[in-house]
Design an enzyme around this catalytic site. Structure first.
Site, PDB file in Angstrom:
ATOM      1  CG  ASP A   1      -0.766   5.987   2.348  1.00 55.40           C
ATOM      2  OD1 ASP A   1      -1.961   5.914   2.057  1.00 55.40           O
ATOM      3  OD2 ASP A   1      -0.245   5.383   3.310  1.00 55.40           O
TER       4      ASP A   1
ATOM      5  CG  ASP B   1      -5.451   3.346   4.367  1.00 53.72           C
ATOM      6  OD1 ASP B   1      -5.913   3.002   5.472  1.00 53.72           O
ATOM      7  OD2 ASP B   1      -4.460   4.090   4.252  1.00 53.72           O
TER       8      ASP B   1
ATOM      9  CG  ASP C   1       0.758   1.615   5.179  1.00 56.89           C
ATOM     10  OD1 ASP C   1      -0.165   0.982   4.666  1.00 56.89           O
ATOM     11  OD2 ASP C   1       0.589   2.635   5.883  1.00 56.89           O
TER      12      ASP C   1
ATOM     13  CG  HIS D   1      -1.822   1.191   1.275  1.00 57.64           C
ATOM     14  ND1 HIS D   1      -2.739   1.461   0.291  1.00 57.64           N
ATOM     15  CD2 HIS D   1      -1.935   2.199   2.179  1.00 57.64           C
ATOM     16  CE1 HIS D   1      -3.384   2.571   0.601  1.00 57.64           C
ATOM     17  NE2 HIS D   1      -2.908   3.043   1.732  1.00 57.64           N
TER      18      HIS D   1
ATOM     19  CG  HIS E   1      -6.676   6.975   1.531  1.00 57.86           C
ATOM     20  ND1 HIS E   1      -6.381   6.240   0.405  1.00 57.86           N
ATOM     21  CD2 HIS E   1      -5.746   6.630   2.442  1.00 57.86           C
ATOM     22  CE1 HIS E   1      -5.332   5.487   0.636  1.00 57.86           C
ATOM     23  NE2 HIS E   1      -4.928   5.698   1.872  1.00 57.86           N
TER      24      HIS E   1
END
Length: 1184
Positions: free
Chosen positions: A178, A290, A428, A176, A578
């Site tokens: 971000d 998420d 993450d 994941h 997000h």
């Protein structure tokens, strides 16, 4: 974004506690193939017929009788049959044909029939098995400790559940990433993401059994620019051979609470189209692990983009438990208006606390953590907090380790209906180097080999992608009927329940509700919307420039701007992440987002200024359009973190300023507009040189001080601008026209004298209350507090209590994510302060600088009503709050405005989801105050049983609640010292001064409500849609840089591209050229433009004309060929919302009547958005 165990960050972990008495979950419901679904039955052949003709006739009669009985049963059970589009078209599963009632008709009788059909659907909601409203009603929210699975129960199984159908497990490695959170997107890319993508290629290339999924195109595109050609080819090969699946394929994994549907479509389109152009693939499955709660709007948009499967994670832990208990974690998500069932999309909800490895293999995180092999010694990730760390798998321990892991898989499997199981394997920014990747792959391969080589275990385990999982599950669901008695189900995929509703407000543990992020960093939530509306306006203007210019020199403007237009699309898309629009990133990351958006705003406004000049000019002009500089935007921002300011026009004797207004809406717009001037002695002229009535009012300071008057003046006049068009006005000094009428000023101040500005007449307000009125309303104010009290609507003669209140919550545990107030909010306005009323023929304004306990008040506010003359603007009340929650005196405070109405709403209100649809919100005593706060991206309203409705339209995303009967409260800003334990590691202290604008609307319905109205999700009225459109798509103003002589004239004064205004319930979501760089080179056979159309759903019990002369689609046919005045529409082709799937049946669109490409007729049901590719050609012209 992550904050659990793992990832090298301290996590807020859910510890194992004492185990309660085991709860044996009921076994999976299995049916033999003989009793499987009808789709299986259809595949079986008929028995050979007898040679006897009498036997044949008997067989035919019996068959006819059987099918007649079957039809009657289906009719009684389901009503008129409707077909749905199939999930995965194949020879064995033919796609259903959509045959819905047409929405547009050419004759009046048919139009009336269509209107009646729409009215008949009012008050009806789609039949489903589960609604999230019912779940909330049923669940007690007691937060019971479930033992090892703290938020569930002690999961057990019998052992025979997999005898008939073995357990098929797909372990899906993922990382994941971000695009901004603790670090900026570029910092993350340089430190981790580029290495992760390199690692994926290297690790997967070693063994074809290895799989991986990747989501964020923002990082992939950045890596692709840097990667050598060999790596690009290797990556593409892995995608094409199925080892690497691109899931969702959006630019980011967008937020679903604050993001507007326009921006969601934009970010998905940008990512999907880049992927298709670059690698040649289109994503099939959505992965969203998420975002902090989920919107049904996202499910709808995905379905209309061609997706059939989606995965979600962060839903309220009590809802997860309730769904898991009944094996309903997989379902078909249906829109609540969808009577025809064309919006169904299959959903897999993950059952546990987190998407990290300790919370994905099974219900016991202490065991699952032992199978996160990146936590072994030698790696940088933290060890397991349960004190049992992973160890290398070898021949001595493989049996014990494999048995323990399989036990978790089996337990997790009992929470679902099928024997196909998904196990995500990631966290993450994982798989950052080959050593880490090899540790995971190597150990899991040994465990898989052991389990797969022991048939008595009845399990088959492999690495897999989402496509592997969903296709296997669908195959199993075709073979075995998992339907429950009485289930509504779905033709899209049988064997699963249907569900409608959304998943807000999210709570992850201990009744911690994530309602704070609805409001965190509201300044940038507002900038997000400004960029959105500016991008849409630029896309439309660029389309017109290219449509009219084609191969003329002026087309160079749009083509040369292509790179900056793409950057603007991507900067808007990036902020939908997000941790972007949510306001949940580190301060310097917020600065990065803000700077990117500011840069794009500047670029877009420069382009629009030049596009205006092209469209009002001569398309045959051979001069370079990229150096045009006659106009500039009427508003400007000096920095990324300040409010825009109006340019001050300084007209001189005998000279004029031209003002060009662009109307981005589909209807002609009659509206009072405003600019700021330095001199009050001015006049306004229209494009023909006629004088217009205008008003001048003093401009007031937002904050208290010695000088209330800024020294500038606001000039108002009534403008009329054609749909999607341009209109020119002139502001002059020394003309023969009547000068602008000065407003009359009335003031209240408890402390000092009020200096009256020139040339206004000022007087003191007398009495405790004051009234302000136009032709629609009379507003009453409490003068000493400066607050709105009542509204009387003249047409109905009814007085509505509004009771405006400004209040503050105090908190100790609130942070960027969580809202955790200490008790109730307390009013902050005291008697005193300034209250200034300005009254004029066009605009009346009550400006309040309230007195509070602080020397510098955290806000001031204005209330405005307009007298435009029978326009939408006259029917609304405008509220503008200037908020400055700046300084330590406001630490751990959250500022709200509350409207205490007399409407008996029973603590039920309605808030929008992503600006697209409404959701019913019930206030519950069984959950804390903060759990009763909901996202309000653009609209919330209250309504009573008599049809009295109070609506608040917002220009930006905020949070709203109705905590007491008749109350509507909206949070404006929050300033928080502490981190709330969700991984951000800081509070929210970077508040900026900002303006929040609401449009208030009071309505009464014209016809009776259904008795069940309080249980339904109500729609806005047609007027409410108009009000929201005017607020969220404001006019764009451009002014001449230099003073002009009286004789100056543009080539054209007006630009009016539409043949006529469109119906009020038809919205052009966007008109764009998706790939402007390719525009000159595109083949004639491939359409170069795209148009997204939305038919708004509206409440037919309110005025169908919107209080004006609105038409609606049911009454007036719409034809794309007839839409534009001077542009021909050619090569129309229906497509998906991401412009990549051209099969309208598969997308669930209405079946079109005739050939759209040949006839131009487009059919759209209420609530639907449909996309079309097309070409625009100007009228035949001389040489090019």
């Amino acid at each position: 974004m992550h904050f659990f165990t793992g990832g090298g960050r301290p996590g807020a972990l859910l510890p194992t506690t004492a185990k309660p008495k085991p709860h044996h979950h009921r076994a999976k419901v299995l049916s033999s193939p003989a009793s499987s679904s009808s789709s299986s039955s259809r595949r079986r052949g008929l028995h050979p017929a007898s040679s006897s003709s009498s036997s044949s006739r008997r067989a035919l009669y019996l068959a006819a009788a059987f099918f007649l009985l079957l039809f009657l049963f289906a009719f009684l059970r389901l009503g008129l049959p409707t077909s749905r589009s199939s999930a995965r078209p194949s020879p064995t599963r033919p796609r259903a044909r959509l045959t819905r009632r047409p929405a547009f008709r050419r004759d009046s009788a048919a139009a009336e029939a269509a209107a009646a059909a729409v009215a008949a659907r009012a008050g009806r909601e789609a039949p489903v098995d589960i609604t999230t409203r019912d779940l909330y009603d049923r669940i007690q929210f007691q937060d019971v400790d479930g033992g090892a699975w703290k938020q569930g129960w002690e999961v057990a199984y019998e052992g025979h559940e997999w005898d008939a159908e073995k357990l098929k497990v797909f372990v899906a490695p993922h990382s994941h990433n971000d695009p901004g959170w603790i670090h900026t997107v570029e910092e993350y890319y340089q430190r981790q993401s580029r290495h992760i993508l390199d690692t994926i290629i290297e690790s997967l290339s070693k063994d074809p059994r290895r799989k991986f999924i990747w989501e964020e195109m923002s990082y992939l595109e950045r890596w692709w620019r840097d990667a050598p050609k060999k790596k690009q080819e290797d990556f593409a090969k892995l995608v094409r051979n199925g080892q690497l699946e691109i899931v969702s394929g959006g630019w980011v994994m967008n937020d679903e609470a604050n993001s507007h549907y326009f921006a969601i479509i934009e970010q998905m389109m940008e990512g999907n189209m880049w992927l298709n152009d670059t690698i040649g693939v289109v994503p099939k499955n959505s992965w969203s692990i998420d975002p902090f709660g989920y919107s049904s709007t996202m499910a709808y948009l995905l379905r209309r983009m061609g997706f059939h499967n989606m995965l979600i994670q962060r839903t309220h832990y009590e809802l997860k438990k309730e769904l898991a208990m009944k094996q309903n974690l997989e379902y078909l998500w249906r829109q609540n208006w969808d009577i025809e069932e064309t919006t169904d999309i299959f959903v897999h909800m993950m059952p546990f606390y987190s998407y990290d490895i300790p919370h994905t293999c099974g219900p016991e995180p202490a065991i699952c953590c032992q199978f996160d092999f990146a936590r072994m010694r030698g790696f940088s990730y933290e060890s397991c907090p349960w004190r049992f760390d992973p160890v290398e798998t070898d021949s001595n321990n493989v049996q014990e380790r494999a048995t323990k892991l399989l036990d978790q898989y089996r337990k997790k499997s009992t929470l679902y209906r099928t024997n196909t199981l998904l196990i995500p394997l990631g966290d993450d920014f994982r798989y950052v180097n080959t050593e880490e990747a090899e540790a995971q792959f190597r150990n899991y391969e040994k465990l898989f080999d052991y389990i797969n080589s022991n048939p008595h275990l009845n399990a088959e385990i492999q690495f897999g992608t989402l496509e592997d999982y969903f296709s296997t599950l669908r195959d199993e669901a075709e073979k075995i009927n998992y339907s429950r008695p009485g289930e509504v189900g779905s033709v899209e995929l049988q064997g699963f329940p249907t569900l409608s509703g959304d998943f807000f407000t999210y709570a992850d543990r201990n009744q911690d509700y994530w309602s704070g992020y609805y409001v965190s960093r509201p300044f940038f939530k507002a900038v997000d919307r400004v960029l959105e509306q500016t991008l849409r306006a630029s896309e439309i203007l660029s389309s017109f420039v290219l449509g009219y210019c084609q191969r003329f020199q002026c087309a160079k403007l749009s083509i040369s701007f292509s790179h900056k237009l793409t950057a603007a699309r991507r900067n808007l898309a990036l902020f939908q992440h997000h941790d972007g629009v949510t306001g949940t990133a580190k301060d310097h990351v917020v600065v990065d987002y803000g700077t990117r958006m500011h840069t794009s705003l500047q670029d877009l406004q420069l382009f629009m200024s030049r596009a205006v000049e092209v469209l009002l000019g001569d398309v045959h002009d051979r001069s370079d359009p990229t150096i045009l500089s006659h106009f500039e935007p009427e508003q400007e921002r000096s920095k990324f973190d300040v409010q825009p300011v109006h340019r001050v026009l300084k007209p001189q004797e005998g000279k004029t300023h031209s003002v060009v207004l662009f109307n981005p809406l589909e209807q002609t717009r009659n509206e009072i507009v405003m600019i700021v001037v330095s001199n009050p002695d001015v006049s306004v002229l229209n494009s023909t040189g006629s004088c217009l009535k205008s008003q001048i009012s003093p401009e007031w300071q937002y904050v208290s001080g010695e000088k209330i008057f800024t020294g500038r003046h606001r000039l108002y006049w009534r403008a009329s601008i054609p749909a999607l068009g341009l209109e020119t006005y002139y502001v002059a000094a020394g003309q023969d026209c009547e000068k602008a009428t000065p407003a009359v000023v009335k003031t209240f101040t408890a402390s000092q004298e009020f200096p009256c500005p020139e040339p206004y007449h000022c007087s003191n307000l007398e009495g405790e209350t004051m009234e302000m009125k136009n032709s629609y309303h009379t507003l009453s104010f409490d003068v000493s507090h400066g607050l709105l009290r009542t509204v009387t609507r003249h047409k109905h003669g009814e007085q509505t209590v509004i009771g405006e209140e400004i209040a503050m919550y105090s908190s100790r545990g609130s942070g960027a994510y969580l809202f955790k107030p200490i008790g109730e909010a307390h009013p902050i306005v005291k008697e005193g302060g300034y209250f200034i009323l300005t009254e004029g023929p066009l605009v009346q304004e009550a400006h309040s600088l309230p007195k509070t306990e602080w020397d510098k008040s955290p806000l001031s506010h204005s209330t405005r009503i307009y007298s435009c003359g029978d326009s939408t603007q006259d029917m609304l009340i405008e509220k503008e709050y200037h908020v400055e929650l700046v300084g330590r005196v406001f630490d751990d405070r959250e500022l709200i405005v509350r409207y205490k109405t007399g409407i008996d709403n029973q603590r039920v209100f309605y808030s929008d989801l992503n600006g697209f649809q409404m959701s019913r919100r019930q206030t519950y005593d069984k959950i804390p105050l903060q759990g009763n706060y909901y996202p309000m991206p653009s609209l919330a309203f209250l309504q009573d049983s008599l049809g009295n409705r109070f609506s608040v339209h917002s220009k930006q995303s905020l949070g709203a609640a109705s905590l007491q009967n008749g109350w509507m409260e909206i949070m404006l800003d929050r300033r928080l010292v502490r981190d709330d334990g969700r991984g951000l590691g800081q509070g929210v202290l970077d508040n900026r001064p900002m303006n929040v604008i609401f449009h208030l609307l009071m309505e009464s319905n014209m016809s009776a409500l259904p008795k069940s109205h309080s249980l339904l999700t109500l729609q806005p009225s047609i007027l409410s849609h108009r009000v929201g459109a005017h607020l969220n798509y404001p006019m764009h103003a451009f002014v001449s840089k230099n003073l002009l002589s009286k004789s100056f004239k543009l080539h054209q004064q007006t630009f009016s591209p539409l043949a006529t205004s469109l119906p009020c319930d038809l919205h052009i979501v966007n008109l764009k050229v998706p790939q402007p760089l390719k525009f000159p080179h595109a083949e004639a056979a491939e359409p170069r433009f795209a148009m997204l159309l939305q038919r708004r759903g509206w409440d037919a019990s309110y005025c169908k004309k919107g209080g004006l002369q609105c038409t609606s689609i049911g009454e007036e046919p719409v034809n794309l060929f007839d839409m534009f005045k001077d542009l021909s529409v050619l090569n129309v082709k229906a497509t998906s919302l991401n412009l990549l799937n051209d099969d309208p049946e598969m997308l669930g669109y209405l079946e079109q009547i005739g050939d759209v490409a040949q006839e131009g007729n487009v059919l759209i049901s209420p609530m639907e958005i449909q996309a079309y590719k097309l070409d625009l050609q100007p009228p035949s012209s001389p040489e090019e």
